[in-house]
Design a protein around this motif. Structure first.
Motif, PDB file in Angstrom:
ATOM      1  N   PRO A  31      30.849  40.565  49.077  1.00  0.00           N
ATOM      2  CA  PRO A  31      32.048  40.272  48.292  1.00  0.00           C
ATOM      3  C   PRO A  31      33.203  41.214  48.619  1.00  0.00           C
ATOM      4  O   PRO A  31      32.997  42.396  48.914  1.00  0.00           O
ATOM      5  N   ALA A  33      36.805  43.403  43.878  1.00  0.00           N
ATOM      6  CA  ALA A  33      37.654  42.923  42.790  1.00  0.00           C
ATOM      7  C   ALA A  33      38.358  44.162  42.230  1.00  0.00           C
ATOM      8  O   ALA A  33      37.734  45.014  41.604  1.00  0.00           O
ATOM      9  N   GLY A  74      40.346  46.685  40.104  1.00  0.00           N
ATOM     10  CA  GLY A  74      40.654  46.953  38.708  1.00  0.00           C
ATOM     11  C   GLY A  74      41.459  48.235  38.622  1.00  0.00           C
ATOM     12  O   GLY A  74      41.276  49.143  39.435  1.00  0.00           O
ATOM     13  N   LYS A  82      46.963  47.945  34.407  1.00  0.00           N
ATOM     14  CA  LYS A  82      46.616  46.812  35.265  1.00  0.00           C
ATOM     15  C   LYS A  82      47.661  46.629  36.360  1.00  0.00           C
ATOM     16  O   LYS A  82      48.824  46.978  36.190  1.00  0.00           O
ATOM     17  N   VAL A  94      36.524  49.222  41.283  1.00  0.00           N
ATOM     18  CA  VAL A  94      36.155  47.880  41.731  1.00  0.00           C
ATOM     19  C   VAL A  94      35.090  47.379  40.763  1.00  0.00           C
ATOM     20  O   VAL A  94      34.407  48.165  40.101  1.00  0.00           O
ATOM     21  N   ALA A  95      34.959  46.079  40.665  1.00  0.00           N
ATOM     22  CA  ALA A  95      34.021  45.477  39.717  1.00  0.00           C
ATOM     23  C   ALA A  95      32.606  46.013  39.936  1.00  0.00           C
ATOM     24  O   ALA A  95      32.115  46.053  41.068  1.00  0.00           O
ATOM     25  N   THR A 133      29.949  44.147  41.915  1.00  0.00           N
ATOM     26  CA  THR A 133      30.085  44.184  43.370  1.00  0.00           C
ATOM     27  C   THR A 133      29.294  45.348  43.957  1.00  0.00           C
ATOM     28  O   THR A 133      28.801  45.273  45.080  1.00  0.00           O
ATOM     29  N   SER A 171      40.358  43.963  49.840  1.00  0.00           N
ATOM     30  CA  SER A 171      41.244  43.193  48.960  1.00  0.00           C
ATOM     31  C   SER A 171      42.544  43.967  48.807  1.00  0.00           C
ATOM     32  O   SER A 171      42.565  45.188  48.964  1.00  0.00           O
ATOM     33  N   THR A 178      46.484  44.205  46.500  1.00  0.00           N
ATOM     34  CA  THR A 178      47.342  43.850  45.375  1.00  0.00           C
ATOM     35  C   THR A 178      48.608  44.681  45.507  1.00  0.00           C
ATOM     36  O   THR A 178      48.753  45.439  46.467  1.00  0.00           O
TER      37      THR A 178
END
Length: 151
Positions: free
Chosen positions: A9, A12, A14, A18, A33-34, A37, A136, A138
């Motif tokens: 994965p 994700a 976090g 936020k 990260v989540a 994962t 990932s 953002t």
């Protein structure tokens, strides 16, 4: 072959505050990260009657913060808990503090990359393969807040 079968994965991302919220200069950001994962994944392959098992285990997360800083965290980070953690304090495991506003642009581009250690075993033998990575991204919009004292 087993290594090529992984479906690892992407992290994700976090954070607290936020990512979609406005960040403030000199206010610590908690990065994580989540947790789901952050576990080992296995894959198998069989060829010529021999079955190989490969295992990928997360070892670190590298955060490229967009302001020239890179943060390396040895685990998934600590999620911020409203009402329990002090937002003025840095994360105990993984965080960053911006020192400059991102201006009026789209914000700082933040990339989280998990590095996975890959091991294998087959027919009583075992070893290590080159690491894998998943990534990932953002954006964090960072503003500077100033107070004016009158009186």
């Amino acid at each position: 072959m087993a290594r090529d079968r992984f479906r690892l994965p992407a992290p994700a991302i976090g954070s607290s505050p936020k990512a979609e919220d406005l960040q403030l200069v000199r206010l610590p950001i908690w990065l994580a990260v989540a947790r789901q994962t952050w576990r080992s994944y296995t894959a198998t392959a069989t060829a010529g009657g021999i079955t190989a098992v490969a295992t990928a285990t997360p070892v670190s997360v590298s955060w490229t913060m967009g302001d020239g800083a890179t943060v390396i965290c040895k685990g998934p980070g600590t999620p911020y808990r409203d009402g329990r953690d002090d937002p003025r304090k840095s994360s105990p495991t993984c965080g960053h503090t911006y020192l400059k506003s991102s201006g009026r642009d789209e914000g700082y581009r933040v990339t989280a990359t998990i590095t996975w250690r890959v091991t294998w075993s087959a027919s009583g033998e075992s070893g290590t393969l080159p690491p894998l990575t998943t990534t990932s991204s953002t954006s964090f919009r960072v503003a500077e807040s100033q107070a004016i004292v009158t009186g």
